[in-house]
Design a protein around this motif. Structure first.
Motif, PDB file in Angstrom:
ATOM      1  N   LEU A  32      -4.934 -10.161  21.060  1.00 51.49           N
ATOM      2  CA  LEU A  32      -5.843 -10.832  21.992  1.00 51.49           C
ATOM      3  C   LEU A  32      -5.130 -11.350  23.235  1.00 51.49           C
ATOM      4  N   THR A  55     -11.891 -15.466  24.016  1.00 51.30           N
ATOM      5  CA  THR A  55     -11.466 -14.122  24.426  1.00 51.30           C
ATOM      6  C   THR A  55     -11.890 -13.086  23.404  1.00 51.30           C
ATOM      7  N   GLU A  67     -15.589 -12.292  23.692  1.00 50.44           N
ATOM      8  CA  GLU A  67     -15.857 -11.470  24.873  1.00 50.44           C
ATOM      9  C   GLU A  67     -15.335 -10.044  24.694  1.00 50.44           C
ATOM     10  N   LYS A  68     -14.108  -9.926  24.225  1.00 56.19           N
ATOM     11  CA  LYS A  68     -13.457  -8.622  24.085  1.00 56.19           C
ATOM     12  C   LYS A  68     -14.130  -7.756  23.020  1.00 56.19           C
TER      13      LYS A  68
END
Length: 65
Positions: free
Chosen positions: A35, A47, A50-51
């Motif tokens: 990440l 993160t 979102e990722k």
């Protein structure tokens, strides 16, 4: 600052876990996703959501700030 990873596979509840690099429960290199480097697990979770385009993302019990 620590390196954070997420598991590729959800647990039995459908949750993806986020782990710091020194976690004793860190998934094997083939079953985790890098990440990035973050000052805390909250930013790593944001993160990861979102990722990975997921909402069920939690920090590992060992890695809680």
């Amino acid at each position: 600052m620590q390196y954070y990873y997420s598991s590729k596979n959800p647990d039995s509840l459908g949750v993806i876990r986020v782990h710091a690099e020194k976690c004793r429960e860190l998934p094997d290199v083939l079953t985790r996703i890098y990440l990035g480097i973050f000052p805390n697990s909250s930013l790593a979770i944001s993160t990861a959501k979102e990722k990975l385009q997921l909402t069920k993302v939690r920090v590992c019990n060992c890695c809680v700030d």
